[in-house]
Motif scaffolding. Sequence first.
Motif, PDB file in Angstrom:
ATOM      1  N   VAL A 244      -7.962  14.448  -4.488  1.00  0.00           N
ATOM      2  CA  VAL A 244      -9.374  14.278  -4.136  1.00  0.00           C
ATOM      3  C   VAL A 244     -10.008  13.182  -4.987  1.00  0.00           C
ATOM      4  CG1 VAL A 244     -11.637  15.409  -4.268  1.00  0.00           C
ATOM      5  CG2 VAL A 244      -9.721  16.543  -3.126  1.00  0.00           C
ATOM      6  N   GLU A 245      -9.665  13.125  -6.273  1.00  0.00           N
ATOM      7  CA  GLU A 245     -10.153  12.022  -7.101  1.00  0.00           C
ATOM      8  C   GLU A 245      -9.826  10.682  -6.439  1.00  0.00           C
ATOM      9  OE1 GLU A 245      -9.504  11.753 -11.575  1.00  0.00           O
ATOM     10  OE2 GLU A 245      -8.132  10.195 -10.828  1.00  0.00           O
ATOM     11  N   HIS A 246      -8.592  10.531  -5.991  1.00  0.00           N
ATOM     12  CA  HIS A 246      -8.176   9.267  -5.378  1.00  0.00           C
ATOM     13  C   HIS A 246      -8.872   9.052  -4.033  1.00  0.00           C
ATOM     14  CE1 HIS A 246      -4.582   6.278  -5.483  1.00  0.00           C
ATOM     15  NE2 HIS A 246      -5.679   5.702  -5.052  1.00  0.00           N
ATOM     16  N   MET A 247      -9.042  10.122  -3.261  1.00  0.00           N
ATOM     17  CA  MET A 247      -9.786   9.992  -1.997  1.00  0.00           C
ATOM     18  C   MET A 247     -11.178   9.416  -2.223  1.00  0.00           C
ATOM     19  SD  MET A 247      -9.120  13.616  -0.093  1.00  0.00           S
ATOM     20  CE  MET A 247      -7.536  14.440  -0.225  1.00  0.00           C
TER      21      MET A 247
ATOM     22  N   GLY B  67     -15.204   5.313  -1.764  1.00  0.00           N
ATOM     23  CA  GLY B  67     -16.244   4.535  -2.426  1.00  0.00           C
ATOM     24  C   GLY B  67     -15.910   3.067  -2.573  1.00  0.00           C
ATOM     25  N   ASP B  68     -14.853   2.610  -1.893  1.00  0.00           N
ATOM     26  CA  ASP B  68     -14.430   1.205  -1.901  1.00  0.00           C
ATOM     27  C   ASP B  68     -13.998   0.716  -3.273  1.00  0.00           C
ATOM     28  OD1 ASP B  68     -14.711   0.717   0.839  1.00  0.00           O
ATOM     29  OD2 ASP B  68     -16.853   0.344   0.629  1.00  0.00           O
ATOM     30  N   LEU B  69     -13.703   1.618  -4.192  1.00  0.00           N
ATOM     31  CA  LEU B  69     -13.173   1.193  -5.481  1.00  0.00           C
ATOM     32  C   LEU B  69     -11.703   0.820  -5.344  1.00  0.00           C
ATOM     33  CD1 LEU B  69     -13.431   0.839  -8.546  1.00  0.00           C
ATOM     34  CD2 LEU B  69     -12.789   3.242  -8.786  1.00  0.00           C
ATOM     35  N   ASP B  70     -10.940   1.622  -4.624  1.00  0.00           N
ATOM     36  CA  ASP B  70      -9.504   1.385  -4.448  1.00  0.00           C
ATOM     37  C   ASP B  70      -9.188   1.341  -2.958  1.00  0.00           C
ATOM     38  OD1 ASP B  70      -6.852   0.959  -5.182  1.00  0.00           O
ATOM     39  OD2 ASP B  70      -6.390   3.096  -5.205  1.00  0.00           O
ATOM     40  N   ARG B  71      -9.816   0.411  -2.272  1.00  0.00           N
ATOM     41  CA  ARG B  71      -9.581   0.243  -0.827  1.00  0.00           C
ATOM     42  C   ARG B  71      -9.194  -1.201  -0.575  1.00  0.00           C
ATOM     43  NH1 ARG B  71     -11.809   2.829   3.837  1.00  0.00           N
ATOM     44  NH2 ARG B  71     -13.514   3.732   2.647  1.00  0.00           N
ATOM     45  N   PRO B  72      -7.987  -1.435  -0.038  1.00  0.00           N
ATOM     46  CA  PRO B  72      -6.935  -0.473   0.269  1.00  0.00           C
ATOM     47  C   PRO B  72      -6.353   0.120  -1.013  1.00  0.00           C
ATOM     48  CG  PRO B  72      -6.091  -2.695   0.476  1.00  0.00           C
ATOM     49  CD  PRO B  72      -7.564  -2.822   0.221  1.00  0.00           C
ATOM     50  N   PRO B  73      -5.788   1.337  -0.923  1.00  0.00           N
ATOM     51  CA  PRO B  73      -5.280   1.989  -2.136  1.00  0.00           C
ATOM     52  C   PRO B  73      -4.057   1.276  -2.685  1.00  0.00           C
ATOM     53  CG  PRO B  73      -4.760   3.290  -0.182  1.00  0.00           C
ATOM     54  CD  PRO B  73      -5.662   2.194   0.271  1.00  0.00           C
ATOM     55  N   VAL B  74      -4.213   0.678  -3.856  1.00  0.00           N
ATOM     56  CA  VAL B  74      -3.103  -0.051  -4.476  1.00  0.00           C
ATOM     57  C   VAL B  74      -2.940   0.303  -5.949  1.00  0.00           C
ATOM     58  CG1 VAL B  74      -3.158  -2.001  -2.877  1.00  0.00           C
ATOM     59  CG2 VAL B  74      -4.613  -2.034  -4.921  1.00  0.00           C
ATOM     60  N   THR B  75      -3.814   1.176  -6.480  1.00  0.00           N
ATOM     61  CA  THR B  75      -3.689   1.591  -7.871  1.00  0.00           C
ATOM     62  C   THR B  75      -3.125   3.010  -7.935  1.00  0.00           C
ATOM     63  OG1 THR B  75      -5.905   2.564  -8.121  1.00  0.00           O
ATOM     64  CG2 THR B  75      -5.704   0.159  -8.407  1.00  0.00           C
ATOM     65  N   VAL B  76      -2.736   3.414  -9.144  1.00  0.00           N
ATOM     66  CA  VAL B  76      -2.074   4.717  -9.295  1.00  0.00           C
ATOM     67  C   VAL B  76      -2.701   5.492 -10.459  1.00  0.00           C
ATOM     68  CG1 VAL B  76       0.137   4.239  -8.180  1.00  0.00           C
ATOM     69  CG2 VAL B  76      -0.233   3.447 -10.507  1.00  0.00           C
TER      70      VAL B  76
ATOM     71  N   VAL C 296       0.572  10.599   2.663  1.00  0.00           N
ATOM     72  CA  VAL C 296       0.610   9.920   3.963  1.00  0.00           C
ATOM     73  C   VAL C 296      -0.749  10.027   4.643  1.00  0.00           C
ATOM     74  CG1 VAL C 296       1.589  10.030   6.292  1.00  0.00           C
ATOM     75  CG2 VAL C 296       3.096  10.138   4.302  1.00  0.00           C
ATOM     76  N   GLU C 297      -1.443  11.132   4.391  1.00  0.00           N
ATOM     77  CA  GLU C 297      -2.744  11.381   5.023  1.00  0.00           C
ATOM     78  C   GLU C 297      -3.923  11.088   4.095  1.00  0.00           C
ATOM     79  OE1 GLU C 297      -3.280  14.947   7.207  1.00  0.00           O
ATOM     80  OE2 GLU C 297      -1.187  15.051   7.875  1.00  0.00           O
ATOM     81  N   LEU C 298      -3.665  10.507   2.920  1.00  0.00           N
ATOM     82  CA  LEU C 298      -4.729  10.364   1.925  1.00  0.00           C
ATOM     83  C   LEU C 298      -5.892   9.506   2.428  1.00  0.00           C
ATOM     84  CD1 LEU C 298      -4.985  11.418  -1.056  1.00  0.00           C
ATOM     85  CD2 LEU C 298      -4.576   9.051  -1.742  1.00  0.00           C
ATOM     86  N   VAL C 299      -5.588   8.412   3.096  1.00  0.00           N
ATOM     87  CA  VAL C 299      -6.660   7.536   3.588  1.00  0.00           C
ATOM     88  C   VAL C 299      -7.472   8.242   4.668  1.00  0.00           C
ATOM     89  CG1 VAL C 299      -7.164   5.352   4.746  1.00  0.00           C
ATOM     90  CG2 VAL C 299      -5.415   5.444   2.955  1.00  0.00           C
ATOM     91  N   ASP C 300      -6.814   8.984   5.551  1.00  0.00           N
ATOM     92  CA  ASP C 300      -7.548   9.734   6.577  1.00  0.00           C
ATOM     93  C   ASP C 300      -8.432  10.803   5.942  1.00  0.00           C
ATOM     94  OD1 ASP C 300      -6.407   8.253   8.618  1.00  0.00           O
ATOM     95  OD2 ASP C 300      -4.804   9.705   8.984  1.00  0.00           O
TER      96      ASP C 300
ATOM     97  N   GLN D 196       0.835  -1.200   0.000  1.00  0.00           N
ATOM     98  CA  GLN D 196       0.000   0.000   0.000  1.00  0.00           C
ATOM     99  C   GLN D 196       0.873   1.254   0.000  1.00  0.00           C
ATOM    100  OE1 GLN D 196      -3.423   0.120   2.667  1.00  0.00           O
ATOM    101  NE2 GLN D 196      -2.911   2.225   3.215  1.00  0.00           N
ATOM    102  N   ALA D 197       1.916   1.251   0.822  1.00  0.00           N
ATOM    103  CA  ALA D 197       2.803   2.413   0.885  1.00  0.00           C
ATOM    104  C   ALA D 197       3.489   2.639  -0.463  1.00  0.00           C
ATOM    105  CB  ALA D 197       3.844   2.217   1.982  1.00  0.00           C
ATOM    106  N   ASP D 198       3.894   1.554  -1.121  1.00  0.00           N
ATOM    107  CA  ASP D 198       4.534   1.659  -2.427  1.00  0.00           C
ATOM    108  C   ASP D 198       3.586   2.301  -3.432  1.00  0.00           C
ATOM    109  OD1 ASP D 198       6.101   1.362  -4.692  1.00  0.00           O
ATOM    110  OD2 ASP D 198       6.023  -0.825  -4.722  1.00  0.00           O
ATOM    111  N   ALA D 199       2.326   1.847  -3.444  1.00  0.00           N
ATOM    112  CA  ALA D 199       1.345   2.412  -4.375  1.00  0.00           C
ATOM    113  C   ALA D 199       1.127   3.898  -4.103  1.00  0.00           C
ATOM    114  CB  ALA D 199       0.028   1.648  -4.270  1.00  0.00           C
ATOM    115  N   LEU D 200       1.017   4.271  -2.840  1.00  0.00           N
ATOM    116  CA  LEU D 200       0.771   5.674  -2.504  1.00  0.00           C
ATOM    117  C   LEU D 200       1.968   6.547  -2.867  1.00  0.00           C
ATOM    118  CD1 LEU D 200      -1.088   5.275   0.905  1.00  0.00           C
ATOM    119  CD2 LEU D 200      -2.047   6.176  -1.232  1.00  0.00           C
ATOM    120  N   VAL D 201       3.182   6.033  -2.701  1.00  0.00           N
ATOM    121  CA  VAL D 201       4.368   6.806  -3.088  1.00  0.00           C
ATOM    122  C   VAL D 201       4.398   6.993  -4.602  1.00  0.00           C
ATOM    123  CG1 VAL D 201       6.887   6.729  -3.250  1.00  0.00           C
ATOM    124  CG2 VAL D 201       5.760   6.246  -1.073  1.00  0.00           C
ATOM    125  N   ARG D 202       4.084   5.943  -5.352  1.00  0.00           N
ATOM    126  CA  ARG D 202       4.044   6.069  -6.818  1.00  0.00           C
ATOM    127  C   ARG D 202       2.991   7.097  -7.239  1.00  0.00           C
ATOM    128  NH1 ARG D 202       4.736   0.066  -9.591  1.00  0.00           N
ATOM    129  NH2 ARG D 202       6.212  -0.790  -8.078  1.00  0.00           N
TER     130      ARG D 202
END
Length: 253
Positions: A176-179, A184-193, A86-90, A46-52
């Motif tokens: 915000v698009e990614h949030m 909306g549970d489309l990318d939860r946990p966030p693993v896409t870029v 780092v705060e995107l999920v929150d 998840q961290a790797d995806a968020l950094v990318r």
Amino acid sequence: MASPNSDPLADLARLEGVASAVMAARDAVDAVLRDRGRRQVTPEQQADALVRAARANAELGDLETSDQDGRPGRSGWEAGTLRLYVELVDCAALIRVSPLQAVARAHAVLARGLLPEDDLGRVRADPAAAERMASLGRLLTAPTTAPVIVVAAVAHAELITVSPFSIGNGIVGRAVEHMIMIAGDLDRPPVTVPELGHLQSGADYRRALDGYRSGAANGVREWLLHVAAAVTRGAELSPLRPAGTLRGGRRRG
């Protein structure tokens, strides 16, 4: 004025070709998550995806601002964008409940150190911008049958079109698009870029945004199709997919 029972986002989802493009994007994300629930995602993945995603967003931000005096240039946005992701999920937990608070928080984290404290997260003094932001807040908290990708695409484009802040609007819009995809549970946990999907589309990204800004139905449709394609590409570029793998598990070469 729209009636209390109207659903403008659902109306946009019915534009020609949008439903099928959105379904294809959803299928691409599901393929990464192995039809949801059957894939274990580690914190490291998840961290790797968020950094990318953050780095792609920052690169787009650099491209948007590198020619403007007094703004961060090439690589100038990376530190703030990484802080934001780092705060995107929150922030995603707030985006459909208190969207303007989430947007303000995103900007404050992003622009820390680049603007005076009093300007962080504060909408510029423009009544038209303030009203359109209020309208966006109402739209994001209203019930809708529209797919998550349509909601996310509209929020993304609105934030760039309105440009409520003095700097960083593009980065906030993409975040915000990614949030919304996470909420909306489309990318939860966030693993896409999806941010990388936008970046790789090159000039098509700006052209699609211009179409949305025009207000013409076809321009809005082209923007929604662009975002669906970026989400699809963002799934294909997920760190969960083996290097060189295409749809259906085939490998390049």
